[in-house]
Design a protein around this motif. Structure first.
Motif, PDB file in Angstrom:
ATOM      1  N   ALA A  91      -3.133   3.171   8.528  1.00 18.24           N
ATOM      2  CA  ALA A  91      -4.406   2.788   7.911  1.00 18.24           C
ATOM      3  C   ALA A  91      -5.585   3.462   8.609  1.00 18.24           C
ATOM      4  N   GLU A  92      -5.505   3.568   9.935  1.00 17.74           N
ATOM      5  CA  GLU A  92      -6.605   4.174  10.684  1.00 17.74           C
ATOM      6  C   GLU A  92      -6.678   5.687  10.521  1.00 17.74           C
ATOM      7  N   SER A  93      -5.620   6.293   9.998  1.00 24.43           N
ATOM      8  CA  SER A  93      -5.590   7.754   9.867  1.00 24.43           C
ATOM      9  C   SER A  93      -6.333   8.255   8.635  1.00 24.43           C
ATOM     10  N   VAL A  94      -6.638   7.356   7.699  1.00 27.65           N
ATOM     11  CA  VAL A  94      -7.288   7.747   6.439  1.00 27.65           C
ATOM     12  C   VAL A  94      -8.336   6.706   6.060  1.00 27.65           C
ATOM     13  N   ASP A  95      -9.166   7.062   5.102  1.00 23.76           N
ATOM     14  CA  ASP A  95     -10.158   6.130   4.566  1.00 23.76           C
ATOM     15  C   ASP A  95      -9.749   5.582   3.207  1.00 23.76           C
ATOM     16  N   LEU A  96      -8.496   5.786   2.825  1.00 19.36           N
ATOM     17  CA  LEU A  96      -8.023   5.339   1.524  1.00 19.36           C
ATOM     18  C   LEU A  96      -7.529   3.892   1.579  1.00 19.36           C
ATOM     19  N   PRO A  97      -7.604   3.175   0.450  1.00 18.36           N
ATOM     20  CA  PRO A  97      -6.939   1.877   0.386  1.00 18.36           C
ATOM     21  C   PRO A  97      -5.429   2.047   0.513  1.00 18.36           C
ATOM     22  N   LEU A  98      -4.816   1.128   1.250  1.00 20.69           N
ATOM     23  CA  LEU A  98      -3.383   1.197   1.536  1.00 20.69           C
ATOM     24  C   LEU A  98      -2.687  -0.016   0.925  1.00 20.69           C
ATOM     25  N   TYR A  99      -1.604   0.261   0.219  1.00 20.20           N
ATOM     26  CA  TYR A  99      -0.776  -0.783  -0.376  1.00 20.20           C
ATOM     27  C   TYR A  99       0.595  -0.766   0.307  1.00 20.20           C
ATOM     28  N   VAL A 100       1.017  -1.907   0.799  1.00 19.31           N
ATOM     29  CA  VAL A 100       2.337  -2.041   1.410  1.00 19.31           C
ATOM     30  C   VAL A 100       3.386  -2.061   0.298  1.00 19.31           C
ATOM     31  N   TYR A 101       4.467  -1.338   0.505  1.00 15.60           N
ATOM     32  CA  TYR A 101       5.601  -1.346  -0.427  1.00 15.60           C
ATOM     33  C   TYR A 101       6.739  -2.101   0.253  1.00 15.60           C
ATOM     34  N   HIS A 102       7.037  -3.285  -0.270  1.00 19.93           N
ATOM     35  CA  HIS A 102       8.013  -4.182   0.348  1.00 19.93           C
ATOM     36  C   HIS A 102       9.280  -4.187  -0.498  1.00 19.93           C
ATOM     37  N   ILE A 103      10.323  -3.520  -0.031  1.00 20.31           N
ATOM     38  CA  ILE A 103      11.581  -3.437  -0.772  1.00 20.31           C
ATOM     39  C   ILE A 103      12.736  -3.519   0.220  1.00 20.31           C
ATOM     40  N   PRO A 104      12.942  -4.691   0.795  1.00 25.36           N
ATOM     41  CA  PRO A 104      13.926  -4.830   1.878  1.00 25.36           C
ATOM     42  C   PRO A 104      15.352  -4.486   1.480  1.00 25.36           C
ATOM     43  N   SER A 105      15.702  -4.600   0.201  1.00 25.67           N
ATOM     44  CA  SER A 105      17.068  -4.249  -0.207  1.00 25.67           C
ATOM     45  C   SER A 105      17.369  -2.779   0.028  1.00 25.67           C
ATOM     46  N   LYS A 106      16.340  -1.928   0.034  1.00 35.91           N
ATOM     47  CA  LYS A 106      16.541  -0.489   0.254  1.00 35.91           C
ATOM     48  C   LYS A 106      16.202  -0.067   1.670  1.00 35.91           C
ATOM     49  N   THR A 107      15.221  -0.716   2.291  1.00 35.92           N
ATOM     50  CA  THR A 107      14.793  -0.283   3.623  1.00 35.92           C
ATOM     51  C   THR A 107      15.550  -0.990   4.742  1.00 35.92           C
ATOM     52  N   GLY A 108      16.087  -2.173   4.431  1.00 36.76           N
ATOM     53  CA  GLY A 108      16.711  -2.972   5.471  1.00 36.76           C
ATOM     54  C   GLY A 108      15.716  -3.742   6.316  1.00 36.76           C
ATOM     55  N   ASN A 109      14.436  -3.647   5.966  1.00 33.14           N
ATOM     56  CA  ASN A 109      13.389  -4.305   6.748  1.00 33.14           C
ATOM     57  C   ASN A 109      12.533  -5.196   5.856  1.00 33.14           C
ATOM     58  N   ALA A 110      12.710  -6.491   5.998  1.00 37.02           N
ATOM     59  CA  ALA A 110      11.882  -7.458   5.287  1.00 37.02           C
ATOM     60  C   ALA A 110      10.685  -7.829   6.161  1.00 37.02           C
ATOM     61  N   LEU A 111       9.556  -8.053   5.526  1.00 40.51           N
ATOM     62  CA  LEU A 111       8.366  -8.511   6.236  1.00 40.51           C
ATOM     63  C   LEU A 111       8.296 -10.032   6.142  1.00 40.51           C
ATOM     64  N   SER A 112       8.134 -10.683   7.255  1.00 41.30           N
ATOM     65  CA  SER A 112       7.963 -12.134   7.238  1.00 41.30           C
ATOM     66  C   SER A 112       6.553 -12.460   6.764  1.00 41.30           C
ATOM     67  N   LEU A 113       6.363 -13.698   6.350  1.00 41.87           N
ATOM     68  CA  LEU A 113       5.022 -14.124   5.959  1.00 41.87           C
ATOM     69  C   LEU A 113       4.072 -14.068   7.150  1.00 41.87           C
ATOM     70  N   ASP A 114       4.568 -14.340   8.351  1.00 38.18           N
ATOM     71  CA  ASP A 114       3.730 -14.232   9.541  1.00 38.18           C
ATOM     72  C   ASP A 114       3.288 -12.789   9.775  1.00 38.18           C
ATOM     73  N   THR A 115       4.204 -11.849   9.550  1.00 36.62           N
ATOM     74  CA  THR A 115       3.834 -10.445   9.713  1.00 36.62           C
ATOM     75  C   THR A 115       2.817 -10.035   8.666  1.00 36.62           C
ATOM     76  N   LEU A 116       2.993 -10.494   7.428  1.00 34.65           N
ATOM     77  CA  LEU A 116       2.004 -10.181   6.399  1.00 34.65           C
ATOM     78  C   LEU A 116       0.641 -10.754   6.773  1.00 34.65           C
ATOM     79  N   ASP A 117       0.605 -11.944   7.365  1.00 35.37           N
ATOM     80  CA  ASP A 117      -0.663 -12.521   7.820  1.00 35.37           C
ATOM     81  C   ASP A 117      -1.379 -11.560   8.771  1.00 35.37           C
ATOM     82  N   ALA A 118      -0.621 -10.975   9.689  1.00 36.86           N
ATOM     83  CA  ALA A 118      -1.217 -10.047  10.657  1.00 36.86           C
ATOM     84  C   ALA A 118      -1.645  -8.748   9.978  1.00 36.86           C
ATOM     85  N   LEU A 119      -0.816  -8.251   9.069  1.00 34.35           N
ATOM     86  CA  LEU A 119      -1.150  -7.016   8.358  1.00 34.35           C
ATOM     87  C   LEU A 119      -2.417  -7.173   7.534  1.00 34.35           C
TER      88      LEU A 119
END
Length: 299
Positions: free
Chosen positions: A132-160
């Motif tokens: 996010a700090e590398s650009v001035d563009l709006p950033l959208y998180v793409y959450h697809i744990p079935s493909k990435t193997g990494n799910a974001l917890s609600l606590d992590t989303l709170d921080a993001l």
């Protein structure tokens, strides 16, 4: 529908197809046809385009090819937002893609959670903060744990959500309780339903739009669903969701990812093959798909 997305400069809403990357018969990227497909969905009423998502086969492209796809789509599409997929396994590579997307005029970036290696809370936060700090563009998180193997917890989303230009989430987890709680906790973010199985339900729980693979082939159908919902005709929107379920079933013949590119020529747009090891439907599956789509009066 719950009003969401006050932090998003675009207040992104509606139908944003994850547009395809076209290949010639030798599996080289056809940039002109890739851009033409983005135009095809916009002409069908799409409210934005998302090149280099899962349907764009981004993990199978080189960095140079990914840059070329973003450039081609940005050059073609200036009437709706272009939110470019820039995610990669490493933060370094993701930053490079993000900076390139900004340099050629993309309107926003979509950052899939890093994949292959497990990602904990601190790593996810540092990754997204650095991008996010590398650009001035709006950033959208793409959450697809079935493909990435990494799910974001609600606590992590709170921080993001505290990252200034992180403005939305494209959720393909199909975890409705997670999505509903995320929307409830962060109504200032834009939420996009990332599965054709949850277009109408996503709107019901507060998503402002949808990233629909079906819309890559039949954009008018999905746009009709969204517009019916926006106009308050929930019965029609629900009926159109049922039709989307039928289309989704029809394009699920064959192996993973075969459906969209196997169906597109029958809708009047030839996008070429998938890149190996992905493959189109065989003749028998394609005939079954076409019969189903014809029965739905879509061809």
């Amino acid at each position: 529908m719950q009003e969401t997305g006050s932090a998003d400069p675009f207040s992104l809403s509606g139908v944003i197809p994850p547009t395809i990357t076209a290949f010639d018969e030798d599996e080289a990227v056809d940039y002109d046809r890739t851009a033409a497909h983005a135009r095809y969905v916009v002409d069908g009423g799409a409210h934005g385009v998302f090149p280099l998502g899962t349907n764009g086969e981004f993990p199978l492209l080189s960095g140079e090819e990914r840059d070329g796809v973003v450039e081609a789509v940005v050059e073609e599409i200036d009437d709706v937002p272009v939110i470019a997929g820039v995610g990669a396994p490493s933060t370094h590579q993701t930053v490079r893609h993000a900076e390139h997307a900004e340099s050629v005029g993309a309107d926003g970036i979509v950052v899939v959670t890093p994949y292959y290696y497990p990602l904990d809370h601190d790593a996810a936060l540092e990754h997204y903060r650095t991008v996010a700090e590398s650009v001035d563009l709006p950033l959208y998180v793409y959450h697809i744990p079935s493909k990435t193997g990494n799910a974001l917890s609600l606590d992590t989303l709170d921080a993001l959500a505290d990252i200034e230009n992180l403005v939305g989430v494209k959720d393909s987890s199909k975890d409705v309780p997670w999505l509903a709680q995320a929307i409830d906790a962060h109504p200032d973010l834009t939420f996009l339903a990332g599965s054709d199985s949850l277009l109408f339900p996503g709107l019901e729980i507060g998503c402002s739009g949808m990233v629909s693979a079906v819309a890559n082939v039949f954009p008018e159908l999905v746009v009709d669903l969204f517009e019916a919902y926006e106009e308050g005709d929930e019965d029609r929107a629900r009926d159109l969701q049922s039709e989307v379920y039928d289309v989704r079933d029809a394009i699920k013949y064959g192996s993973y990812m075969a459906g969209v590119k196997s169906a597109l020529p029958h809708a009047g747009f030839d996008a070429g093959p998938l890149r190996s090891p992905l493959r189109l439907m065989d003749e028998e599956d394609e005939e079954a798909m076409v019969a189903d789509l014809e029965a739905l009066d879509l061809l």
